[in-house]
Scaffold this motif. Structure first.
Motif, PDB file in Angstrom:
ATOM      1  N   GLY A 128       0.808  -1.206   0.000  1.00 52.47           N
ATOM      2  CA  GLY A 128       0.000   0.000   0.000  1.00 52.47           C
ATOM      3  C   GLY A 128       0.843   1.257   0.000  1.00 52.47           C
ATOM      4  N   ASP A 129       0.293   2.300  -0.573  1.00 52.29           N
ATOM      5  CA  ASP A 129       1.008   3.577  -0.663  1.00 52.29           C
ATOM      6  C   ASP A 129       1.339   4.092   0.739  1.00 52.29           C
ATOM      7  OD1 ASP A 129       2.123   5.851  -1.760  1.00 52.29           O
ATOM      8  OD2 ASP A 129       0.207   6.896  -1.932  1.00 52.29           O
ATOM      9  N   GLY A 130       2.599   4.532   0.922  1.00 50.98           N
ATOM     10  CA  GLY A 130       3.032   5.080   2.199  1.00 50.98           C
ATOM     11  C   GLY A 130       3.403   4.043   3.238  1.00 50.98           C
ATOM     12  N   ARG A 131       3.404   2.782   2.867  1.00 49.80           N
ATOM     13  CA  ARG A 131       3.680   1.721   3.830  1.00 49.80           C
ATOM     14  C   ARG A 131       5.178   1.546   4.087  1.00 49.80           C
ATOM     15  NH1 ARG A 131      -0.391  -1.979   4.890  1.00 49.80           N
ATOM     16  NH2 ARG A 131      -2.380  -0.879   4.814  1.00 49.80           N
ATOM     17  N   ARG A 132       5.483   1.050   5.261  1.00 42.46           N
ATOM     18  CA  ARG A 132       6.828   0.585   5.583  1.00 42.46           C
ATOM     19  C   ARG A 132       6.814  -0.929   5.434  1.00 42.46           C
ATOM     20  NH1 ARG A 132      11.376   2.498   7.886  1.00 42.46           N
ATOM     21  NH2 ARG A 132      10.379   4.523   8.243  1.00 42.46           N
ATOM     22  N   VAL A 133       7.691  -1.462   4.585  1.00 38.54           N
ATOM     23  CA  VAL A 133       7.679  -2.885   4.272  1.00 38.54           C
ATOM     24  C   VAL A 133       9.038  -3.494   4.579  1.00 38.54           C
ATOM     25  CG1 VAL A 133       5.937  -2.562   2.475  1.00 38.54           C
ATOM     26  CG2 VAL A 133       8.359  -2.475   1.862  1.00 38.54           C
ATOM     27  N   ARG A 134       9.060  -4.803   4.592  1.00 38.41           N
ATOM     28  CA  ARG A 134      10.322  -5.508   4.848  1.00 38.41           C
ATOM     29  C   ARG A 134      11.167  -5.521   3.579  1.00 38.41           C
ATOM     30  NH1 ARG A 134       9.964 -11.210   7.752  1.00 38.41           N
ATOM     31  NH2 ARG A 134       9.174  -9.753   9.345  1.00 38.41           N
ATOM     32  N   ALA A 135      12.427  -5.198   3.685  1.00 41.95           N
ATOM     33  CA  ALA A 135      13.334  -5.239   2.538  1.00 41.95           C
ATOM     34  C   ALA A 135      13.526  -6.677   2.076  1.00 41.95           C
ATOM     35  CB  ALA A 135      14.674  -4.614   2.908  1.00 41.95           C
ATOM     36  N   GLY A 136      13.830  -6.836   0.801  1.00 45.27           N
ATOM     37  CA  GLY A 136      14.038  -8.166   0.251  1.00 45.27           C
ATOM     38  C   GLY A 136      12.934  -8.550  -0.711  1.00 45.27           C
ATOM     39  N   ALA A 137      12.736  -9.858  -0.862  1.00 42.99           N
ATOM     40  CA  ALA A 137      11.779 -10.366  -1.835  1.00 42.99           C
ATOM     41  C   ALA A 137      10.355  -9.967  -1.457  1.00 42.99           C
ATOM     42  CB  ALA A 137      11.899 -11.881  -1.924  1.00 42.99           C
ATOM     43  N   GLU A 148       3.195  -2.924 -17.013  1.00 42.50           N
ATOM     44  CA  GLU A 148       4.612  -2.812 -16.691  1.00 42.50           C
ATOM     45  C   GLU A 148       4.779  -2.076 -15.373  1.00 42.50           C
ATOM     46  OE1 GLU A 148       6.721  -1.894 -20.832  1.00 42.50           O
ATOM     47  OE2 GLU A 148       4.827  -0.809 -20.540  1.00 42.50           O
ATOM     48  N   ILE A 149       5.842  -2.422 -14.665  1.00 45.06           N
ATOM     49  CA  ILE A 149       6.135  -1.808 -13.374  1.00 45.06           C
ATOM     50  C   ILE A 149       7.571  -1.289 -13.392  1.00 45.06           C
ATOM     51  CG2 ILE A 149       6.425  -2.238 -10.889  1.00 45.06           C
ATOM     52  CD1 ILE A 149       4.198  -4.310 -11.087  1.00 45.06           C
ATOM     53  N   ALA A 150       7.754  -0.096 -12.849  1.00 43.54           N
ATOM     54  CA  ALA A 150       9.091   0.485 -12.723  1.00 43.54           C
ATOM     55  C   ALA A 150       9.323   0.863 -11.266  1.00 43.54           C
ATOM     56  CB  ALA A 150       9.243   1.710 -13.619  1.00 43.54           C
ATOM     57  N   VAL A 151      10.511   0.595 -10.777  1.00 43.64           N
ATOM     58  CA  VAL A 151      10.900   0.937  -9.411  1.00 43.64           C
ATOM     59  C   VAL A 151      11.990   1.995  -9.471  1.00 43.64           C
ATOM     60  CG1 VAL A 151      11.802   0.091  -7.223  1.00 43.64           C
ATOM     61  CG2 VAL A 151      10.296  -1.373  -8.597  1.00 43.64           C
ATOM     62  N   ASP A 152      11.725   3.118  -8.795  1.00 48.05           N
ATOM     63  CA  ASP A 152      12.663   4.250  -8.797  1.00 48.05           C
ATOM     64  C   ASP A 152      12.952   4.669 -10.252  1.00 48.05           C
ATOM     65  OD1 ASP A 152      12.683   4.156  -5.998  1.00 48.05           O
ATOM     66  OD2 ASP A 152      14.204   2.588  -6.019  1.00 48.05           O
ATOM     67  N   ALA A 183      15.524  -3.156  -2.153  1.00 49.40           N
ATOM     68  CA  ALA A 183      16.652  -2.779  -1.299  1.00 49.40           C
ATOM     69  C   ALA A 183      16.148  -1.906  -0.151  1.00 49.40           C
ATOM     70  CB  ALA A 183      17.682  -2.018  -2.123  1.00 49.40           C
ATOM     71  N   PRO A 184      16.873  -1.862   0.954  1.00 49.31           N
ATOM     72  CA  PRO A 184      16.466  -0.979   2.056  1.00 49.31           C
ATOM     73  C   PRO A 184      16.418   0.474   1.594  1.00 49.31           C
ATOM     74  CG  PRO A 184      18.116  -2.561   2.802  1.00 49.31           C
ATOM     75  CD  PRO A 184      18.059  -2.677   1.305  1.00 49.31           C
ATOM     76  N   GLY A 185      15.447   1.202   2.144  1.00 51.63           N
ATOM     77  CA  GLY A 185      15.332   2.618   1.831  1.00 51.63           C
ATOM     78  C   GLY A 185      14.013   2.969   1.174  1.00 51.63           C
ATOM     79  N   PRO A 186      13.830   4.253   0.845  1.00 49.12           N
ATOM     80  CA  PRO A 186      12.590   4.699   0.211  1.00 49.12           C
ATOM     81  C   PRO A 186      12.555   4.318  -1.268  1.00 49.12           C
ATOM     82  CG  PRO A 186      14.085   6.541   0.448  1.00 49.12           C
ATOM     83  CD  PRO A 186      14.749   5.376   1.120  1.00 49.12           C
ATOM     84  N   HIS A 187      11.348   4.047  -1.767  1.00 50.05           N
ATOM     85  CA  HIS A 187      11.198   3.649  -3.169  1.00 50.05           C
ATOM     86  C   HIS A 187       9.950   4.288  -3.778  1.00 50.05           C
ATOM     87  CE1 HIS A 187      14.378   0.602  -3.009  1.00 50.05           C
ATOM     88  NE2 HIS A 187      13.876   0.240  -1.823  1.00 50.05           N
ATOM     89  N   VAL A 234       6.985   3.752  -0.919  1.00 52.40           N
ATOM     90  CA  VAL A 234       7.117   2.869   0.232  1.00 52.40           C
ATOM     91  C   VAL A 234       8.519   3.025   0.799  1.00 52.40           C
ATOM     92  CG1 VAL A 234       5.460   1.199  -0.691  1.00 52.40           C
ATOM     93  CG2 VAL A 234       7.913   0.876  -1.105  1.00 52.40           C
ATOM     94  N   VAL A 235       8.695   2.550   2.021  1.00 48.34           N
ATOM     95  CA  VAL A 235      10.015   2.513   2.653  1.00 48.34           C
ATOM     96  C   VAL A 235      10.294   1.085   3.068  1.00 48.34           C
ATOM     97  CG1 VAL A 235      11.445   3.308   4.551  1.00 48.34           C
ATOM     98  CG2 VAL A 235       9.825   4.893   3.467  1.00 48.34           C
ATOM     99  N   ALA A 236      11.398   0.530   2.561  1.00 51.40           N
ATOM    100  CA  ALA A 236      11.779  -0.838   2.902  1.00 51.40           C
ATOM    101  C   ALA A 236      12.858  -0.800   3.995  1.00 51.40           C
ATOM    102  CB  ALA A 236      12.318  -1.552   1.663  1.00 51.40           C
ATOM    103  N   SER A 237      12.692  -1.686   4.966  1.00 52.86           N
ATOM    104  CA  SER A 237      13.680  -1.732   6.060  1.00 52.86           C
ATOM    105  C   SER A 237      13.832  -3.149   6.588  1.00 52.86           C
ATOM    106  CB  SER A 237      13.244  -0.776   7.186  1.00 52.86           C
ATOM    107  OG  SER A 237      11.991  -1.133   7.671  1.00 52.86           O
TER     108      SER A 237
END
Length: 317
Positions: A224-233, A250-254, A282-286, A314-317
């Motif tokens: 979901g938009d604005g979520r903090r998620v676990r980094a990785g797969a 199609e999907i694009a990241v950063d 990867a860890p960090g904002p996306h 999202v932010v992955a951590s």
């Protein structure tokens, strides 16, 4: 224009059928009219050989049809280019408009169908406004359903109880709630909601036309938009829809390249389609974006349109 999106589990929209409690609510003319199902009638008049007045038992006695279809709000008519993506996928039951028109007998000079709801109120500075929409007779006869149930349950007052029109593959503004009157006519009605609002000039055209066919669109739902998620797969997933079938998402990241997602086929009904892409965050904002393409080659534009490429953060951590 009153707008309300019921709150609740944010993952619910990713279900194939949208739970009724999560379906968006739009009302142009204030609170829903208080209609008594035992007193409700639907009239069919104008250029017909046999004018009709049907009550709810008479309508339900006709051959019943089920239809699953995506249902999308066009957005605020005062801000037609602002993306809203208020969308649901719903199972409707009712009677085809063609069944009712066969009883009424349209005359040869009938070219348009007018749909009028029971709601009245004030809009854009005008009082005692009714909600009225129209469709070409051939198109309406082929597609419109007069629905009395949503997802197997009777319509709620906020969704058009006891009967509403459902115009699949068209924006929700054409699916008139609290339906009480159908008129067959030779011409389009000159009305606030037919010729003043809900018109637009499409690319390649010189004159504005009525808002009808839904655009090609997509919406990222997981994560979901604005979520903090676990980094990785993880899985990047959502829904795509159009007037016709969507053939690619199609999907694009950063700032990375567009990557093809796995897209489910639409099937026999005009539903939305799930797409998904496994991705290693990867860890960090996306910043994550999605864009869809349909069978007639329409692609979501990058910016500046109501169906612009969808973007979440999202932010992955």
């Amino acid at each position: 224009m009153s707008e309300k999106t019921p709150s609740g589990d944010p993952t619910a929209p990713d279900a194939f059928l949208t739970p009724v409690e999560h379906v968006f609510v739009r009302s142009h003319l204030g609170a829903p009219p208080e209609l008594d199902a035992s007193a409700w009638t639907l009239t069919v008049e104008g250029l017909v050989d046999r004018p009709l007045r049907l009550d709810l038992p008479a309508l339900r006695a006709l051959t019943q049809t089920r239809l699953t279809a995506v249902h999308e709000c066009f957005g605020n008519p005062f801000r037609p280019d602002v993306p809203t993506r208020a969308v649901a996928n719903l199972d409707w039951s009712g009677v085809t408009l063609s069944t009712v028109l066969d009883l009424a007998g349209p005359r040869p000079d009938a070219r348009h169908v007018w749909f009028e709801g029971a709601d009245t109120g004030t809009f854009a500075g005008e009082s005692e406004v009714t909600y009225l929409k129209d469709l070409p007779l051939a198109q309406a006869r082929a597609e419109v359903l007069l629905a009395h149930t949503m997802n197997g349950e009777p319509l709620l007052p906020r969704h058009g109880f006891p009967v509403r029109a459902v115009a699949p593959r068209m924006f929700g503004t054409n699916s008139v709630k609290w339906l009480t009157r159908i008129v067959l006519a030779a011409d389009r009605p000159d009305h606030m909601f037919t010729t003043r609002f809900y018109t637009r000039t499409l690319p390649g055209e010189s004159e504005p036309g009525p808002v009808r066919e839904i655009d090609v669109n997509s919406k990222l739902l997981t994560p979901g938009d604005g979520r903090r998620v676990r980094a990785g797969a993880c899985e990047l997933a959502g829904r795509a829809w159009s007037f016709t079938e969507v053939v690619a998402v199609e999907i694009a990241v950063d700032d990375g390249p567009w990557q093809p997602a796995v897209l489910e086929p639409r099937g026999p009904h005009p539903t939305w389609q799930r797409f998904a892409l496994p991705y290693d965050l990867a860890p960090g904002p996306h910043r994550i974006r999605s864009r869809a393409t349909d069978t007639v080659g329409r692609v979501q534009p990058p910016t500046g349109a109501r169906n612009a490429v969808h973007e979440i953060e999202v932010v992955a951590s």
